[in-house]
Design a protein around this motif. Structure first.
Motif, PDB file in Angstrom:
ATOM      1  N   VAL A  45     -69.754 -37.909 -87.794  1.00 53.77           N
ATOM      2  CA  VAL A  45     -69.356 -36.559 -88.201  1.00 53.77           C
ATOM      3  C   VAL A  45     -70.595 -35.674 -88.285  1.00 53.77           C
ATOM      4  CG1 VAL A  45     -68.330 -35.153 -90.029  1.00 53.77           C
ATOM      5  CG2 VAL A  45     -67.377 -37.408 -89.508  1.00 53.77           C
ATOM      6  N   ILE A  46     -70.557 -34.541 -87.573  1.00 55.17           N
ATOM      7  CA  ILE A  46     -71.611 -33.533 -87.664  1.00 55.17           C
ATOM      8  C   ILE A  46     -71.157 -32.437 -88.615  1.00 55.17           C
ATOM      9  CG2 ILE A  46     -72.903 -31.765 -86.386  1.00 55.17           C
ATOM     10  CD1 ILE A  46     -72.561 -33.491 -83.876  1.00 55.17           C
ATOM     11  N   GLU A  47     -69.872 -32.118 -88.512  1.00 59.60           N
ATOM     12  CA  GLU A  47     -69.318 -31.043 -89.333  1.00 59.60           C
ATOM     13  C   GLU A  47     -67.867 -31.361 -89.635  1.00 59.60           C
ATOM     14  OE1 GLU A  47     -70.181 -27.218 -87.645  1.00 59.60           O
ATOM     15  OE2 GLU A  47     -68.597 -26.244 -88.789  1.00 59.60           O
ATOM     16  N   GLY A  48     -67.462 -31.182 -90.903  1.00 65.16           N
ATOM     17  CA  GLY A  48     -66.095 -31.453 -91.331  1.00 65.16           C
ATOM     18  C   GLY A  48     -65.155 -30.326 -90.986  1.00 65.16           C
ATOM     19  N   PRO A  49     -63.937 -30.438 -91.466  1.00 61.59           N
ATOM     20  CA  PRO A  49     -63.493 -31.229 -92.618  1.00 61.59           C
ATOM     21  C   PRO A  49     -63.340 -32.739 -92.400  1.00 61.59           C
ATOM     22  CG  PRO A  49     -61.630 -30.068 -91.677  1.00 61.59           C
ATOM     23  CD  PRO A  49     -62.861 -29.580 -90.953  1.00 61.59           C
ATOM     24  N   ALA A  50     -63.362 -33.227 -91.194  1.00 60.25           N
ATOM     25  CA  ALA A  50     -63.280 -34.684 -91.016  1.00 60.25           C
ATOM     26  C   ALA A  50     -64.448 -35.327 -91.764  1.00 60.25           C
ATOM     27  CB  ALA A  50     -63.348 -35.034 -89.528  1.00 60.25           C
ATOM     28  N   ASN A  51     -64.177 -36.460 -92.402  1.00 61.56           N
ATOM     29  CA  ASN A  51     -65.252 -37.136 -93.135  1.00 61.56           C
ATOM     30  C   ASN A  51     -65.415 -38.595 -92.724  1.00 61.56           C
ATOM     31  OD1 ASN A  51     -63.061 -38.315 -94.323  1.00 61.56           O
ATOM     32  ND2 ASN A  51     -63.317 -37.329 -96.319  1.00 61.56           N
ATOM     33  N   ARG A  52     -64.729 -38.988 -91.653  1.00 57.93           N
ATOM     34  CA  ARG A  52     -64.881 -40.339 -91.117  1.00 57.93           C
ATOM     35  C   ARG A  52     -65.230 -40.242 -89.638  1.00 57.93           C
ATOM     36  NH1 ARG A  52     -59.995 -42.663 -91.016  1.00 57.93           N
ATOM     37  NH2 ARG A  52     -59.003 -40.685 -91.461  1.00 57.93           N
ATOM     38  N   PRO A  53     -66.055 -41.151 -89.147  1.00 54.33           N
ATOM     39  CA  PRO A  53     -66.478 -41.072 -87.738  1.00 54.33           C
ATOM     40  C   PRO A  53     -65.365 -41.453 -86.773  1.00 54.33           C
ATOM     41  CG  PRO A  53     -67.281 -43.094 -88.737  1.00 54.33           C
ATOM     42  CD  PRO A  53     -66.634 -42.305 -89.840  1.00 54.33           C
ATOM     43  N   LEU A  54     -65.519 -41.025 -85.532  1.00 53.84           N
ATOM     44  CA  LEU A  54     -64.683 -41.526 -84.447  1.00 53.84           C
ATOM     45  C   LEU A  54     -65.205 -42.918 -84.106  1.00 53.84           C
ATOM     46  CD1 LEU A  54     -64.744 -38.343 -82.140  1.00 53.84           C
ATOM     47  CD2 LEU A  54     -62.948 -39.007 -83.771  1.00 53.84           C
ATOM     48  N   LYS A  55     -64.321 -43.795 -83.663  1.00 54.08           N
ATOM     49  CA  LYS A  55     -64.759 -45.140 -83.272  1.00 54.08           C
ATOM     50  C   LYS A  55     -65.402 -45.076 -81.897  1.00 54.08           C
ATOM     51  CE  LYS A  55     -62.979 -49.829 -82.502  1.00 54.08           C
ATOM     52  NZ  LYS A  55     -64.075 -50.523 -83.111  1.00 54.08           N
ATOM     53  N   GLN A  56     -66.549 -45.696 -81.783  1.00 52.34           N
ATOM     54  CA  GLN A  56     -67.267 -45.689 -80.514  1.00 52.34           C
ATOM     55  C   GLN A  56     -66.957 -46.968 -79.733  1.00 52.34           C
ATOM     56  OE1 GLN A  56     -71.586 -45.814 -80.647  1.00 52.34           O
ATOM     57  NE2 GLN A  56     -71.717 -44.506 -78.849  1.00 52.34           N
ATOM     58  N   TYR A  57     -66.894 -46.837 -78.414  1.00 51.26           N
ATOM     59  CA  TYR A  57     -66.644 -47.978 -77.532  1.00 51.26           C
ATOM     60  C   TYR A  57     -67.792 -48.076 -76.540  1.00 51.26           C
ATOM     61  CZ  TYR A  57     -62.072 -47.452 -79.601  1.00 51.26           C
ATOM     62  OH  TYR A  57     -61.053 -47.325 -80.512  1.00 51.26           O
ATOM     63  N   ASN A  58     -67.940 -49.237 -75.939  1.00 52.67           N
ATOM     64  CA  ASN A  58     -68.996 -49.460 -74.947  1.00 52.67           C
ATOM     65  C   ASN A  58     -68.509 -49.018 -73.574  1.00 52.67           C
ATOM     66  OD1 ASN A  58     -70.784 -50.929 -76.797  1.00 52.67           O
ATOM     67  ND2 ASN A  58     -69.158 -52.466 -76.759  1.00 52.67           N
ATOM     68  N   THR A  59     -69.465 -48.656 -72.738  1.00 51.01           N
ATOM     69  CA  THR A  59     -69.145 -48.333 -71.345  1.00 51.01           C
ATOM     70  C   THR A  59     -70.128 -49.060 -70.441  1.00 51.01           C
ATOM     71  OG1 THR A  59     -70.567 -46.380 -71.345  1.00 51.01           O
ATOM     72  CG2 THR A  59     -68.249 -46.025 -71.904  1.00 51.01           C
ATOM     73  N   GLU A  60     -69.655 -49.397 -69.242  1.00 54.42           N
ATOM     74  CA  GLU A  60     -70.505 -50.086 -68.270  1.00 54.42           C
ATOM     75  C   GLU A  60     -70.049 -49.686 -66.874  1.00 54.42           C
ATOM     76  OE1 GLU A  60     -71.932 -54.535 -68.408  1.00 54.42           O
ATOM     77  OE2 GLU A  60     -69.908 -54.432 -67.555  1.00 54.42           O
ATOM     78  N   LEU A  61     -70.958 -49.059 -66.123  1.00 53.28           N
ATOM     79  CA  LEU A  61     -70.625 -48.613 -64.778  1.00 53.28           C
ATOM     80  C   LEU A  61     -71.133 -49.610 -63.751  1.00 53.28           C
ATOM     81  CD1 LEU A  61     -69.446 -46.310 -63.020  1.00 53.28           C
ATOM     82  CD2 LEU A  61     -71.762 -45.345 -62.942  1.00 53.28           C
ATOM     83  N   THR A  62     -70.223 -50.097 -62.926  1.00 57.71           N
ATOM     84  CA  THR A  62     -70.576 -50.988 -61.822  1.00 57.71           C
ATOM     85  C   THR A  62     -69.973 -50.381 -60.564  1.00 57.71           C
ATOM     86  OG1 THR A  62     -70.447 -52.877 -63.336  1.00 57.71           O
ATOM     87  CG2 THR A  62     -70.474 -53.358 -60.967  1.00 57.71           C
ATOM     88  N   GLY A  63     -70.835 -49.824 -59.717  1.00 54.55           N
ATOM     89  CA  GLY A  63     -70.330 -49.121 -58.536  1.00 54.55           C
ATOM     90  C   GLY A  63     -69.522 -47.913 -58.977  1.00 54.55           C
ATOM     91  N   ASN A  64     -68.258 -47.882 -58.591  1.00 60.86           N
ATOM     92  CA  ASN A  64     -67.357 -46.795 -59.006  1.00 60.86           C
ATOM     93  C   ASN A  64     -66.419 -47.221 -60.123  1.00 60.86           C
ATOM     94  OD1 ASN A  64     -68.204 -44.733 -57.210  1.00 60.86           O
ATOM     95  ND2 ASN A  64     -67.166 -45.814 -55.534  1.00 60.86           N
ATOM     96  N   GLN A  65     -66.655 -48.383 -60.689  1.00 54.24           N
ATOM     97  CA  GLN A  65     -65.774 -48.907 -61.733  1.00 54.24           C
ATOM     98  C   GLN A  65     -66.446 -48.752 -63.103  1.00 54.24           C
ATOM     99  OE1 GLN A  65     -62.667 -50.074 -60.635  1.00 54.24           O
ATOM    100  NE2 GLN A  65     -63.499 -49.254 -58.720  1.00 54.24           N
TER     101      GLN A  65
END
Ligand code: FES
Length: 136
Positions: A111-131
């Motif tokens: 969170v940078i600025e509210g009113p939200a006070n909980r973070p978004l869940k982050q996921y991993n990313t991995e690029l292989t070619g076009n996938q």
């Protein structure tokens, strides 16, 4: 319009207003972030074409994936943690923004600025070619 007609109309307005309140309450519930994710976006498909450009984003399975730079992608849960409105990626600000009440989140979901006070869940990313794989 006589007094009886007026009161009947007033009653209908009150019922309609209350029904509207109920609908709003349902739609404003926070959607949970997907606990687990593992899917692949084919960047050659038209549905994912936005990810071929820096600043582009695609939403799938409750997760928004954005191209942060020529080589970097970020993925976070799309539902704002305030009341569940989908966030959008803003490349100029390098943030995720909720237009409903103005919450802002970093590319890591903090969170940078509210009113939200909980973070978004982050996921991993991995690029292989076009996938592009998105996973927890
Ligand atoms: S729903 Fe996002 S800031 Fe309120």
């Amino acid at each position: 319009m006589n007094r009886e007609q007026f009161l009947k109309q007033l009653g209908m307005v009150a019922v309609a207003t209350c029904a509207g309140c109920g609908m709003y309450a349902c739609s404003s519930e926070t959607e949970p972030a997907p606990a687990n994710a593992d899917f692949t976006l084919d960047l050659t498909e038209s549905a994912n074409a936005a990810l071929n450009n820096v600043g582009g984003s695609v939403t799938k399975n409750g997760i928004i994936v954005a191209r942060f730079s020529t080589t970097e992608f970020v993925a976070v849960s799309v539902a704002c943690t305030h009341q569940g409105t989908p966030v959008t990626y803003r490349n100029a600000q390098k943030d995720f923004y909720c237009s409903n009440h103005g919450s802002r989140f970093s590319t890591a979901g903090a969170v940078i600025e509210g009113p939200a006070n909980r973070p978004l869940k982050q996921y991993n990313t991995e690029l292989t070619g076009n996938q592009l794989r998105v996973f927890s």
